[in-house]
Design a protein around this motif. Structure first.
Motif, PDB file in Angstrom:
ATOM      1  N   GLU A 167      48.916 -21.285 -59.524  1.00 54.74           N
ATOM      2  CA  GLU A 167      48.839 -22.235 -58.423  1.00 54.74           C
ATOM      3  C   GLU A 167      49.903 -23.324 -58.543  1.00 54.74           C
ATOM      4  OE1 GLU A 167      46.406 -21.310 -60.335  1.00 54.74           O
ATOM      5  OE2 GLU A 167      45.070 -20.148 -59.006  1.00 54.74           O
ATOM      6  N   ILE A 168      50.177 -23.769 -59.767  1.00 53.78           N
ATOM      7  CA  ILE A 168      51.190 -24.814 -59.969  1.00 53.78           C
ATOM      8  C   ILE A 168      52.570 -24.284 -59.607  1.00 53.78           C
ATOM      9  CG2 ILE A 168      52.280 -26.301 -61.690  1.00 53.78           C
ATOM     10  CD1 ILE A 168      49.647 -26.423 -63.161  1.00 53.78           C
ATOM     11  N   ILE A 169      52.840 -23.043 -59.985  1.00 53.01           N
ATOM     12  CA  ILE A 169      54.144 -22.446 -59.677  1.00 53.01           C
ATOM     13  C   ILE A 169      54.291 -22.253 -58.172  1.00 53.01           C
ATOM     14  CG2 ILE A 169      55.580 -20.395 -60.018  1.00 53.01           C
ATOM     15  CD1 ILE A 169      54.329 -20.094 -62.755  1.00 53.01           C
ATOM     16  N   LEU A 174      56.618 -24.066 -52.901  1.00 46.64           N
ATOM     17  CA  LEU A 174      56.452 -24.645 -51.565  1.00 46.64           C
ATOM     18  C   LEU A 174      57.196 -25.968 -51.426  1.00 46.64           C
ATOM     19  CD1 LEU A 174      52.679 -23.900 -50.897  1.00 46.64           C
ATOM     20  CD2 LEU A 174      54.655 -22.763 -49.871  1.00 46.64           C
ATOM     21  N   ASP A 175      57.339 -26.680 -52.539  1.00 48.32           N
ATOM     22  CA  ASP A 175      58.074 -27.941 -52.524  1.00 48.32           C
ATOM     23  C   ASP A 175      59.583 -27.736 -52.565  1.00 48.32           C
ATOM     24  OD1 ASP A 175      55.808 -29.465 -52.354  1.00 48.32           O
ATOM     25  OD2 ASP A 175      55.630 -29.785 -54.517  1.00 48.32           O
ATOM     26  N   GLY A 176      60.040 -26.494 -52.606  1.00 47.65           N
ATOM     27  CA  GLY A 176      61.458 -26.218 -52.579  1.00 47.65           C
ATOM     28  C   GLY A 176      62.106 -26.021 -53.930  1.00 47.65           C
ATOM     29  N   PHE A 177      61.320 -25.908 -54.995  1.00 51.00           N
ATOM     30  CA  PHE A 177      61.881 -25.676 -56.319  1.00 51.00           C
ATOM     31  C   PHE A 177      62.434 -24.251 -56.386  1.00 51.00           C
ATOM     32  CE2 PHE A 177      60.108 -29.556 -57.129  1.00 51.00           C
ATOM     33  CZ  PHE A 177      60.014 -29.933 -58.456  1.00 51.00           C
ATOM     34  N   THR A 178      63.590 -24.105 -56.994  1.00 48.34           N
ATOM     35  CA  THR A 178      64.091 -22.770 -57.306  1.00 48.34           C
ATOM     36  C   THR A 178      63.404 -22.275 -58.574  1.00 48.34           C
ATOM     37  OG1 THR A 178      65.917 -23.595 -58.664  1.00 48.34           O
ATOM     38  CG2 THR A 178      66.317 -23.361 -56.287  1.00 48.34           C
ATOM     39  N   GLU A 179      63.554 -20.977 -58.850  1.00 46.85           N
ATOM     40  CA  GLU A 179      62.936 -20.426 -60.056  1.00 46.85           C
ATOM     41  C   GLU A 179      63.520 -21.082 -61.310  1.00 46.85           C
ATOM     42  OE1 GLU A 179      60.390 -18.528 -59.963  1.00 46.85           O
ATOM     43  OE2 GLU A 179      60.433 -18.176 -57.800  1.00 46.85           O
TER      44      GLU A 179
END
Length: 276
Positions: A167-169, A174-179
């Motif tokens: 869920e955190i990932i 969704l917040d726009g973080f890349t891998e």
């Protein structure tokens, strides 16, 4: 506490204390030998405490007759570089195997497990021939190359990342973080106990490694601590055991200090199976 539980706890602690004494006995004997006179090492009878303190002479002799500090410096360079390379390669690979879905993931993980079964001696000859072909023997690069990729690190970090909440990932995505940002900003900070545990394993293994440095190193300038002790032993012709044990104490001390510093994180990394 109930009497039966108290007895069980006392017996468990007694067993642990006896085991600890067996483990510590060689190190205690090494320290005691390092402060004895050479002729007192093989005296008849059992006298753990030396009658005459000879530690200053032994440690001075060990430091003056052989460049132990240079050998230890080589060990620091090699171990630090190997650990850095292992983390650079293992953390992204472990994250991909734990949290990314791709078709070849089971096959890649099976290959990682297979890599755990391959001993170092199997790959020693082809790596040695390759290094000889490019003229890189007797260099720091030769000492680091076979260990820059650790399948054990990939497996350890993969197991740690596997228990991290999805869920955190998903929220980070969704917040726009890349891998890559998820790995660096979320996963790696949470994996500090596992990194500390692996660092202890890695540094201890490569600091004490004699086999590979003996194969690829021919000059004292690149000798690591165990190989340096062999050179010191040859110089001493194996007779001055007090100085030899003093040298062994000097090169063992950094490992003990490093473990004491990372002890809490090491225990957490070994025992944790998830995050809270």
């Amino acid at each position: 506490m109930r009497p039966d539980l108290a007895i069980r706890a006392a017996l468990a602690h007694l067993v642990l204390i006896v085991g600890a004494l067996f483990v510590l006995l060689p190190f205690v004997w090494m320290l005691l030998t390092s402060i004895r006179k050479p002729e007192a090492v093989f005296t008849a009878g059992f006298n753990p405490i030396p009658d005459e303190f000879h530690g200053v002479e032994n440690y001075s002799h060990a430091l003056s007759q052989s460049p132990l500090l240079q050998f230890m410096g080589n060990g620091v360079i090699v171990c630090a570089a190997i650990l850095a390379l292992q983390l650079i390669f293992a953390l992204p690979a472990a994250y991909a195997l734990a949290k990314l879905n791709f078709r070849a993931r089971p096959l890649v993980f099976a290959l990682v497990l297979l890599g755990l079964t391959v001993p170092q001696q199997v790959t020693a000859l082809p790596i040695y021939m390759g290094l000889a072909g490019i003229g890189m023997l007797d260099t720091y690069f030769a000492l680091m190359l076979p260990f820059s990729l650790s399948v054990f690190a990939i497996f350890l970090f993969r197991q740690f990342f596997k228990s991290f909440p999805d869920e955190i990932i998903q929220a980070a995505r969704l917040d726009g973080f890349t891998e890559f940002e998820i790995l660096i900003r979320i996963m790696v900070p949470s994996a500090r106990p596992a990194i500390a545990a692996f660092a202890v394993f890695s540094i201890t293994s490569h600091w004490n490694d004699l086999y590979w440095p003996l194969v690829v190193t021919t000059s004292p300038e690149h000798a690591t601590p165990p190989l340096g002790m062999m050179i010191f032993r040859d110089q001493e012709t194996g007779s001055n055991y007090g100085a030899l044990m003093a040298g062994a104490t000097i090169i063992t001390a950094p490992l003990v200090i490093a473990f004491l510093i990372a002890q809490r994180q090491f225990v957490r990394g070994i025992t944790m199976t998830g995050v809270k």
